[in-house]
Design a protein around this motif. Structure first.
Motif, mmCIF file in Angstrom:
data_model
loop_
_atom_site.group_PDB
_atom_site.id
_atom_site.type_symbol
_atom_site.label_atom_id
_atom_site.label_comp_id
_atom_site.label_asym_id
_atom_site.label_seq_id
_atom_site.Cartn_x
_atom_site.Cartn_y
_atom_site.Cartn_z
ATOM 1 N N ALA A 68 24.202 1.492 75.597
ATOM 2 C CA ALA A 68 23.232 1.177 74.530
ATOM 3 C C ALA A 68 21.834 1.050 75.138
ATOM 4 C CB ALA A 68 23.640 -0.111 73.826
ATOM 5 N N SER A 72 18.472 3.605 74.671
ATOM 6 C CA SER A 72 17.159 3.168 74.165
ATOM 7 C C SER A 72 16.089 3.306 75.241
ATOM 8 C CB SER A 72 17.214 1.766 73.578
ATOM 9 O OG SER A 72 17.407 0.829 74.589
ATOM 10 N N TYR A 99 25.393 6.781 70.324
ATOM 11 C CA TYR A 99 24.249 5.867 70.153
ATOM 12 C C TYR A 99 23.032 6.622 69.621
ATOM 13 C CZ TYR A 99 27.101 2.837 72.960
ATOM 14 O OH TYR A 99 28.143 2.074 73.402
ATOM 15 N N ARG A 104 21.475 1.837 69.095
ATOM 16 C CA ARG A 104 22.525 1.339 68.173
ATOM 17 C C ARG A 104 23.767 2.204 68.289
ATOM 18 N NH1 ARG A 104 21.691 2.286 63.012
ATOM 19 N NH2 ARG A 104 19.882 3.527 63.550
#
Ligand SMILES: NC(=O)CCC(=O)C(=O)O
Length: 264
Positions: A68, A72, A99, A104
């Motif tokens: 995760a 990001s 993801y 997310r």
């Protein structure tokens, strides 16, 4: 749409924790790609059956946390390959994690066809029951895992659900490499879809992995193919190509569904 496939070496001399850190760093290096794909069961190894029970993790386990954050940090869609998931009532699944660029977890796919016949994954894990597609800007992914590649009806179901890019993380052995390449191309041609098939390198549990991750276009042309060692493939996909191919050579429209069973 730029896709990166990271063909990870899964060798027994590297701990799972170190591999997690190393793979997270590799994902971070892919900033600028739209989609990053990892192989099947890369934390533990697809054939390391004896470690499945001990290394099983919940959906919010250590691989999730690392992936995760890596997604990001890199700002990419990440198909993080699969993990041994400890799911409902303690049952194990071979579960793929996808993801969004903000880190997310947007989709999970539990492998439907388990490999091993009367041992390994086939007896240790429960089978997934659901087809899974994932909507990305400009295209739709259809998810499958490794041995699923041998079951064309699964892929046709994904196409019927709108998939144009078929993503197949795998831990495929060297001794059946010819099947891997042939099946990846077959699934692309018959479904007029991109196939992104990302395997592992190295040797674990005594099984030499094939590597040779491959990206095939909707006409069946191989766009890129890895060698046997750890390697990252980067390729540009044209999101319009599946629908253009389906318009220009409309074989999918000629399907004959619901034919009678043969008479004897
Ligand atoms: N992990 C797997 O699903 C292996 C599949 C395989 O070896 C084969 O289909 O051949």
């Amino acid at each position: 749409m730029r896709a990166s496939l990271i063909q990870i070496a899964v060798d027994r001399d590297e701990s799972i924790d170190s591999r997690r850190q190393r793979v997270a760093a590799l994902v971070r290096e892919q900033r600028g790609a739209d989609l990053v794909v990892l192989p099947e069961l890369w934390p533990v190894g697809a054939f390391a059956y004896e470690s499945f029970e001990a290394e099983a993790e919940p959906l919010d386990g250590p691989t999730h946390d690392a992936m995760a954050k890596a997604a990001s940090d890199a700002g990419v869609w990440l198909h993080a390959g699969s993990v041994v998931e400890r799911g409902h009532e303690g049952r194990l699944y071979n579960t793929s994690l996808v993801y969004s660029p903000d880190g997310r977890l947007v989709s999970v796919y539990r492998k439907i066809h388990r490999f091993g016949f009367d041992k390994g994954e086939a007896v240790m894990m429960a089978a997934g029951e659901d087809l899974v597609t994932v909507r990305l800007p400009g295209t739709t992914l259809g998810l499958a895992t490794c041995y699923d590649l041998r079951f064309p009806e699964l892929f046709r179901g994904l196409v019927d659900a709108g998939a144009e890019v078929l993503v197949v993380p795998a831990g495929w052995p060297e001794r059946r490499r010819a099947h891997w390449t042939l099946l990846a191309r077959a699934r692309a041609v018959e479904n007029q879809a991109y196939v992104l098939a990302c395997g592992t390198a190295g040797t674990h549990a005594g099984v030499e992995q094939a590597g040779h991750s491959i990206v095939v276009d909707p006409w069946g042309e191989v766009l890129v193919e890895a060698g046997a060692a750890e390697e990252t493939l980067t390729v540009d996909l044209d999101p319009a190509k599946p629908s253009l191919t389906r318009e220009q050579f409309p074989a999918l429209k000629d399907r004959r569904l619901g034919l009678d069973a043969p008479r004897h």
